[in-house]
Scaffold this motif. Structure first.
Motif, PDB file in Angstrom:
ATOM      1  N   GLN A   1       3.596  -2.773  15.764  1.00 21.13           N
ATOM      2  CA  GLN A   1       3.510  -4.075  15.112  1.00 21.13           C
ATOM      3  C   GLN A   1       2.077  -4.570  15.276  1.00 21.13           C
ATOM      4  OE1 GLN A   1       6.062  -7.204  16.591  1.00 21.13           O
ATOM      5  NE2 GLN A   1       6.035  -8.210  14.607  1.00 21.13           N
ATOM      6  N   VAL A   2       1.432  -4.837  14.162  1.00 19.40           N
ATOM      7  CA  VAL A   2       0.023  -5.228  14.140  1.00 19.40           C
ATOM      8  C   VAL A   2      -0.090  -6.742  14.020  1.00 19.40           C
ATOM      9  CG1 VAL A   2      -2.126  -5.039  12.819  1.00 19.40           C
ATOM     10  CG2 VAL A   2      -0.689  -3.028  13.154  1.00 19.40           C
ATOM     11  N   LYS A   3      -1.031  -7.299  14.756  1.00 19.80           N
ATOM     12  CA  LYS A   3      -1.339  -8.730  14.619  1.00 19.80           C
ATOM     13  C   LYS A   3      -2.330  -8.842  13.476  1.00 19.80           C
ATOM     14  CE  LYS A   3      -2.032 -11.189  18.353  1.00 19.80           C
ATOM     15  NZ  LYS A   3      -2.719 -11.784  19.524  1.00 19.80           N
ATOM     16  N   VAL A   4      -1.928  -9.556  12.443  1.00 25.02           N
ATOM     17  CA  VAL A   4      -2.753  -9.698  11.255  1.00 25.02           C
ATOM     18  C   VAL A   4      -3.791 -10.788  11.508  1.00 25.02           C
ATOM     19  CG1 VAL A   4      -2.750 -10.248   8.792  1.00 25.02           C
ATOM     20  CG2 VAL A   4      -0.842  -8.980   9.791  1.00 25.02           C
ATOM     21  N   GLN A   5      -5.039 -10.462  11.197  1.00 26.56           N
ATOM     22  CA  GLN A   5      -6.116 -11.440  11.352  1.00 26.56           C
ATOM     23  C   GLN A   5      -5.966 -12.501  10.276  1.00 26.56           C
ATOM     24  OE1 GLN A   5      -8.014 -11.241  13.985  1.00 26.56           O
ATOM     25  NE2 GLN A   5      -7.114  -9.294  14.548  1.00 26.56           N
ATOM     26  N   LYS A   6      -6.130 -13.753  10.670  1.00 27.90           N
ATOM     27  CA  LYS A   6      -6.048 -14.845   9.691  1.00 27.90           C
ATOM     28  C   LYS A   6      -7.280 -14.814   8.812  1.00 27.90           C
ATOM     29  CE  LYS A   6      -3.354 -18.150  12.327  1.00 27.90           C
ATOM     30  NZ  LYS A   6      -3.329 -19.503  12.889  1.00 27.90           N
ATOM     31  N   GLU A   7      -7.052 -14.961   7.536  1.00 26.51           N
ATOM     32  CA  GLU A   7      -8.167 -15.037   6.607  1.00 26.51           C
ATOM     33  C   GLU A   7      -8.637 -16.484   6.526  1.00 26.51           C
ATOM     34  OE1 GLU A   7      -7.515 -13.302   2.815  1.00 26.51           O
ATOM     35  OE2 GLU A   7      -6.537 -11.536   3.649  1.00 26.51           O
ATOM     36  N   GLU A   8      -9.923 -16.657   6.424  1.00 25.17           N
ATOM     37  CA  GLU A   8     -10.486 -17.993   6.283  1.00 25.17           C
ATOM     38  C   GLU A   8     -10.030 -18.584   4.947  1.00 25.17           C
ATOM     39  OE1 GLU A   8     -12.533 -19.855   8.309  1.00 25.17           O
ATOM     40  OE2 GLU A   8     -12.113 -18.362   9.847  1.00 25.17           O
ATOM     41  N   LEU A   9      -9.626 -19.825   4.972  1.00 23.35           N
ATOM     42  CA  LEU A   9      -9.248 -20.499   3.739  1.00 23.35           C
ATOM     43  C   LEU A   9     -10.504 -20.848   2.959  1.00 23.35           C
ATOM     44  CD1 LEU A   9      -6.508 -22.972   4.988  1.00 23.35           C
ATOM     45  CD2 LEU A   9      -6.182 -20.879   3.687  1.00 23.35           C
ATOM     46  N   TYR A  10     -10.443 -20.670   1.671  1.00 25.05           N
ATOM     47  CA  TYR A  10     -11.577 -21.020   0.816  1.00 25.05           C
ATOM     48  C   TYR A  10     -11.577 -22.528   0.618  1.00 25.05           C
ATOM     49  CZ  TYR A  10     -14.483 -21.606  -3.290  1.00 25.05           C
ATOM     50  OH  TYR A  10     -15.446 -22.025  -4.157  1.00 25.05           O
ATOM     51  N   ARG A  11     -12.677 -23.136   0.968  1.00 21.27           N
ATOM     52  CA  ARG A  11     -12.826 -24.584   0.777  1.00 21.27           C
ATOM     53  C   ARG A  11     -14.043 -24.809  -0.103  1.00 21.27           C
ATOM     54  NH1 ARG A  11     -11.227 -25.097   6.634  1.00 21.27           N
ATOM     55  NH2 ARG A  11      -9.119 -25.897   6.491  1.00 21.27           N
ATOM     56  N   PRO A  12     -13.802 -25.110  -1.365  1.00 23.50           N
ATOM     57  CA  PRO A  12     -14.952 -25.335  -2.245  1.00 23.50           C
ATOM     58  C   PRO A  12     -15.692 -26.601  -1.830  1.00 23.50           C
ATOM     59  CG  PRO A  12     -12.913 -25.871  -3.371  1.00 23.50           C
ATOM     60  CD  PRO A  12     -12.542 -25.279  -2.047  1.00 23.50           C
ATOM     61  N   GLN A  13     -16.989 -26.571  -2.006  1.00 21.36           N
ATOM     62  CA  GLN A  13     -17.762 -27.750  -1.672  1.00 21.36           C
ATOM     63  C   GLN A  13     -17.440 -28.850  -2.672  1.00 21.36           C
ATOM     64  OE1 GLN A  13     -21.853 -26.664  -1.496  1.00 21.36           O
ATOM     65  NE2 GLN A  13     -21.658 -25.808   0.553  1.00 21.36           N
ATOM     66  N   THR A  14     -17.289 -30.032  -2.144  1.00 26.20           N
ATOM     67  CA  THR A  14     -17.003 -31.172  -3.007  1.00 26.20           C
ATOM     68  C   THR A  14     -18.308 -31.923  -3.296  1.00 26.20           C
ATOM     69  OG1 THR A  14     -15.799 -33.248  -3.201  1.00 26.20           O
ATOM     70  CG2 THR A  14     -16.370 -32.554  -0.998  1.00 26.20           C
ATOM     71  N   PRO A  15     -18.473 -32.353  -4.498  1.00 20.84           N
ATOM     72  CA  PRO A  15     -19.693 -33.063  -4.836  1.00 20.84           C
ATOM     73  C   PRO A  15     -19.671 -34.535  -4.394  1.00 20.84           C
ATOM     74  CG  PRO A  15     -18.337 -32.844  -6.772  1.00 20.84           C
ATOM     75  CD  PRO A  15     -17.653 -32.086  -5.678  1.00 20.84           C
ATOM     76  N   HIS A  16     -18.583 -34.944  -3.743  1.00 24.24           N
ATOM     77  CA  HIS A  16     -18.392 -36.336  -3.367  1.00 24.24           C
ATOM     78  C   HIS A  16     -19.567 -36.873  -2.534  1.00 24.24           C
ATOM     79  CE1 HIS A  16     -16.274 -40.013  -2.486  1.00 24.24           C
ATOM     80  NE2 HIS A  16     -16.414 -39.808  -1.191  1.00 24.24           N
ATOM     81  N   THR A  17     -19.961 -36.191  -1.473  1.00 21.65           N
ATOM     82  CA  THR A  17     -21.046 -36.653  -0.620  1.00 21.65           C
ATOM     83  C   THR A  17     -22.348 -36.705  -1.406  1.00 21.65           C
ATOM     84  OG1 THR A  17     -19.965 -35.670   1.280  1.00 21.65           O
ATOM     85  CG2 THR A  17     -22.259 -36.260   1.559  1.00 21.65           C
ATOM     86  N   HIS A  18     -22.611 -35.696  -2.167  1.00 20.41           N
ATOM     87  CA  HIS A  18     -23.844 -35.656  -2.974  1.00 20.41           C
ATOM     88  C   HIS A  18     -23.881 -36.824  -3.972  1.00 20.41           C
ATOM     89  CE1 HIS A  18     -27.232 -34.090  -5.165  1.00 20.41           C
ATOM     90  NE2 HIS A  18     -26.517 -34.078  -6.286  1.00 20.41           N
ATOM     91  N   ASN A  19     -22.742 -37.097  -4.611  1.00 19.38           N
ATOM     92  CA  ASN A  19     -22.656 -38.195  -5.575  1.00 19.38           C
ATOM     93  C   ASN A  19     -22.884 -39.550  -4.913  1.00 19.38           C
ATOM     94  OD1 ASN A  19     -22.156 -36.349  -7.566  1.00 19.38           O
ATOM     95  ND2 ASN A  19     -19.956 -36.721  -7.607  1.00 19.38           N
ATOM     96  N   MET A  20     -22.337 -39.730  -3.684  1.00 13.49           N
ATOM     97  CA  MET A  20     -22.519 -41.013  -2.996  1.00 13.49           C
ATOM     98  C   MET A  20     -23.976 -41.218  -2.579  1.00 13.49           C
ATOM     99  SD  MET A  20     -19.035 -41.722  -0.898  1.00 13.49           S
ATOM    100  CE  MET A  20     -19.722 -43.171  -0.217  1.00 13.49           C
ATOM    101  N   LEU A  21     -24.623 -40.144  -2.147  1.00  8.33           N
ATOM    102  CA  LEU A  21     -26.025 -40.265  -1.754  1.00  8.33           C
ATOM    103  C   LEU A  21     -26.926 -40.509  -2.960  1.00  8.33           C
ATOM    104  CD1 LEU A  21     -26.274 -37.438   0.930  1.00  8.33           C
ATOM    105  CD2 LEU A  21     -26.296 -39.919   1.330  1.00  8.33           C
ATOM    106  N   ALA A  22     -26.509 -40.076  -4.124  1.00  5.75           N
ATOM    107  CA  ALA A  22     -27.295 -40.262  -5.339  1.00  5.75           C
ATOM    108  C   ALA A  22     -27.249 -41.701  -5.848  1.00  5.75           C
ATOM    109  CB  ALA A  22     -26.833 -39.302  -6.424  1.00  5.75           C
ATOM    110  N   CYS A  23     -26.284 -42.500  -5.443  1.00  4.81           N
ATOM    111  CA  CYS A  23     -26.137 -43.883  -5.923  1.00  4.81           C
ATOM    112  C   CYS A  23     -27.142 -44.817  -5.315  1.00  4.81           C
ATOM    113  CB  CYS A  23     -24.742 -44.424  -5.642  1.00  4.81           C
ATOM    114  SG  CYS A  23     -23.500 -43.620  -6.627  1.00  4.81           S
TER     115      CYS A  23
END
Length: 161
Positions: free
Chosen positions: A139-161
């Motif tokens: 029985q093999v312990k399966v390595q957890k795969e990193e979840l894909y988290r796309p970058q959100t433009p929210h912070t960039h948009n707030m700094l642009a205001c």
């Protein structure tokens, strides 16, 4: 997370004729499990030098694949009717180094696994067509795969205001 246990079957032909000196090693052919990991069993038909009791065989499970694997395992010797005559289970997960490298965590049997004389005695009906059959449940312990988290433009948009 764990994978489902996989059972691999290893066969050592003409067991009675295999070298029976201590530390003589016979290697099985490589077997690949359903998860793509490759395994090999080393059989010490005359036992190994760490044995407390002489006349006992020993087994080692090796990962011969390209990547290290965390797994737990059981060795099962069956008679010609398919009944388990000896089982040894390691319930802990260990690291099996890649390419058959020995080291901490590689799978080994107790040095008092089963007597060679018990295997050879015909009335025990352990040898099947003169071969020793060993099942290995892995029985093999399966390595957890990193979840894909796309970058959100929210912070960039707030700094642009």
């Amino acid at each position: 997370m764990r994978s489902k246990p996989v059972c691999l079957h290893f066969e050592f032909n003409s067991f009675r004729d295999l070298p029976s000196k201590i530390d003589d090693v016979i290697e099985s052919e490589d077997k690949t499990d359903s998860n793509g990991n490759t395994w090999k069993v080393q059989l010490y038909p005359g036992g190994c030098s760490d044995a407390v009791d002489q006349g006992m065989i020993a087994l080692i499970l090796l990962n011969t694949g390209d990547t290290d694997v965390d797994a737990k395992f059981s060795f099962i010797v069956r008679n010609d009717l398919g009944y388990a005559v000896r089982t040894e289970t390691d319930n802990a997960f260990h690291c099996f180094p890649s390419h058959g490298r020995e080291g901490y965590g590689y799978g080994y049997s107790d040095t008092t696994f089963i007597k060679r004389s018990r295997i050879i005695e015909e009335e025990n009906e352990i040898l099947i067509n003169k071969a020793l059959h060993i099942d290995v449940s892995i029985q093999v312990k399966v390595q957890k795969e990193e979840l894909y988290r796309p970058q959100t433009p929210h912070t960039h948009n707030m700094l642009a205001c």
